[in-house]
Motif scaffolding. Structure first.
Motif, PDB file in Angstrom:
ATOM      1  N   VAL A  62     -25.383   2.814 -18.592  1.00 18.91           N
ATOM      2  CA  VAL A  62     -25.244   4.041 -18.017  1.00 18.91           C
ATOM      3  C   VAL A  62     -25.526   4.052 -16.729  1.00 18.91           C
ATOM      4  O   VAL A  62     -26.705   3.431 -15.959  1.00 18.91           O
ATOM      5  CB  VAL A  62     -26.134   5.168 -18.706  1.00 18.91           C
ATOM      6  CG1 VAL A  62     -25.971   6.378 -18.382  1.00 18.91           C
ATOM      7  CG2 VAL A  62     -25.907   5.039 -20.307  1.00 18.91           C
ATOM      8  N   VAL A  63     -24.649   4.276 -16.009  1.00 19.09           N
ATOM      9  CA  VAL A  63     -24.523   4.248 -14.282  1.00 19.09           C
ATOM     10  C   VAL A  63     -24.616   5.876 -13.732  1.00 19.09           C
ATOM     11  O   VAL A  63     -23.827   6.534 -13.925  1.00 19.09           O
ATOM     12  CB  VAL A  63     -23.587   3.406 -13.687  1.00 19.09           C
ATOM     13  CG1 VAL A  63     -23.623   3.210 -12.282  1.00 19.09           C
ATOM     14  CG2 VAL A  63     -23.587   2.132 -14.318  1.00 19.09           C
ATOM     15  N   PHE A  64     -25.764   6.066 -12.925  1.00 14.62           N
ATOM     16  CA  PHE A  64     -25.611   7.149 -12.164  1.00 14.62           C
ATOM     17  C   PHE A  64     -25.436   7.057 -10.629  1.00 14.62           C
ATOM     18  O   PHE A  64     -26.260   6.027 -10.064  1.00 14.62           O
ATOM     19  CB  PHE A  64     -27.025   7.636 -12.269  1.00 14.62           C
ATOM     20  CG  PHE A  64     -27.598   8.095 -13.596  1.00 14.62           C
ATOM     21  CD1 PHE A  64     -27.050   9.528 -14.303  1.00 14.62           C
ATOM     22  CD2 PHE A  64     -28.371   7.316 -14.675  1.00 14.62           C
ATOM     23  CE1 PHE A  64     -27.538   9.517 -15.489  1.00 14.62           C
ATOM     24  CE2 PHE A  64     -28.459   7.532 -15.907  1.00 14.62           C
ATOM     25  CZ  PHE A  64     -28.168   8.774 -16.383  1.00 14.62           C
ATOM     26  N   PRO A  65     -24.679   7.981 -10.037  1.00 11.43           N
ATOM     27  CA  PRO A  65     -24.550   7.663  -8.853  1.00 11.43           C
ATOM     28  C   PRO A  65     -25.545   7.943  -7.869  1.00 11.43           C
ATOM     29  O   PRO A  65     -26.498   8.731  -8.556  1.00 11.43           O
ATOM     30  CB  PRO A  65     -23.264   8.639  -8.586  1.00 11.43           C
ATOM     31  CG  PRO A  65     -23.621   9.577  -9.438  1.00 11.43           C
ATOM     32  CD  PRO A  65     -24.137   9.108 -10.648  1.00 11.43           C
ATOM     33  N   ALA A  66     -25.933   7.393  -6.672  1.00  8.98           N
ATOM     34  CA  ALA A  66     -27.031   7.649  -5.724  1.00  8.98           C
ATOM     35  C   ALA A  66     -26.955   9.235  -5.295  1.00  8.98           C
ATOM     36  O   ALA A  66     -28.044   9.451  -5.146  1.00  8.98           O
ATOM     37  CB  ALA A  66     -26.847   6.779  -4.484  1.00  8.98           C
ATOM     38  N   ASP A  67     -26.001   9.893  -5.237  1.00  9.81           N
ATOM     39  CA  ASP A  67     -26.019  11.188  -4.905  1.00  9.81           C
ATOM     40  C   ASP A  67     -25.909  12.286  -6.212  1.00  9.81           C
ATOM     41  O   ASP A  67     -25.317  13.077  -6.105  1.00  9.81           O
ATOM     42  CB  ASP A  67     -24.908  11.747  -4.052  1.00  9.81           C
ATOM     43  CG  ASP A  67     -23.239  11.232  -4.599  1.00  9.81           C
ATOM     44  OD1 ASP A  67     -23.358  10.658  -5.688  1.00  9.81           O
ATOM     45  OD2 ASP A  67     -22.416  11.799  -4.021  1.00  9.81           O
TER      46      ASP A  67
END
Length: 181
Positions: A62-67
């Protein structure tokens, strides 16, 4: 690069499984393919809805964006994601609800500063070995980490005001809990 729904075969010497990528848009009735292996959370998502990824047995990343502006992981969101082994939540997350990460192979979680609420059984029956509860957490609900057989160490930072019943019940390997005065 993640596409809305993309499937690609991988060639591995052990006859590896197909990798299926998905971008989660946070829609209430979003139809998520149960065979996904990788998901990217869209930067505009504030809530991962109830049961969004429940029983996505092959979901491993699961990848979350920096923003990211994600604030809430709702009940059962990642429940029974048997291939999910680690997750690092973005700093914007404030709430994790009931059985959100009831994932038997989840062995590593990074809880962000800013998190305020950990719901009942949120991480029960996982393979976590250690956990750090940030100072911003106000409430750890009942059974939040119950039956985490591999949990050895818990570090609760100054600031937690409420701990529910049986938070660490049946954590048979637990050797150290740091609870501030």
């Amino acid at each position: 690069l993640y596409l809305q729904y993309m499937s690609s075969s991988t060639s591995t010497s052990d006859g590896g499984d197909e990798e299926v990528y998905y971008i989660y848009k946070g829609l209430v009735k979003e139809k998520i393919p149960s065979n996904i292996t990788h998901v990217s959370i869209d930067p505009s998502v504030k809530i991962i809805h109830r049961m969004a990824f429940r029983s996505c047995l092959k979901l491993c990343k699961v990848v979350f964006p920096a923003d990211s502006i994600l604030e809430k992981v709702d009940a059962f969101a990642f429940n029974e994601c048997k291939s999910l082994q680690s997750i690092s939540l973005p700093n914007s997350v404030k709430e994790i609800h009931i059985q959100a990460f009831f994932c038997e192979n989840l062995s590593e979680v990074v809880l962000p500063e800013g998190l305020q609420f950990i719901g009942a059984s949120a991480f029960s029956c996982t393979a976590l070995t250690s956990v750090v509860i940030p100072s911003t957490v106000d409430t750890i609900s009942d059974s939040a980490f119950q039956r985490c057989d591999k949990l050895v160490e818990v570090d609760i930072k100054e600031g937690v005001r409420r701990m529910g019943e049986m938070c660490f019940k049946d954590c048979s390997s637990l050797k150290h809990i740091n609870i501030p005065s």
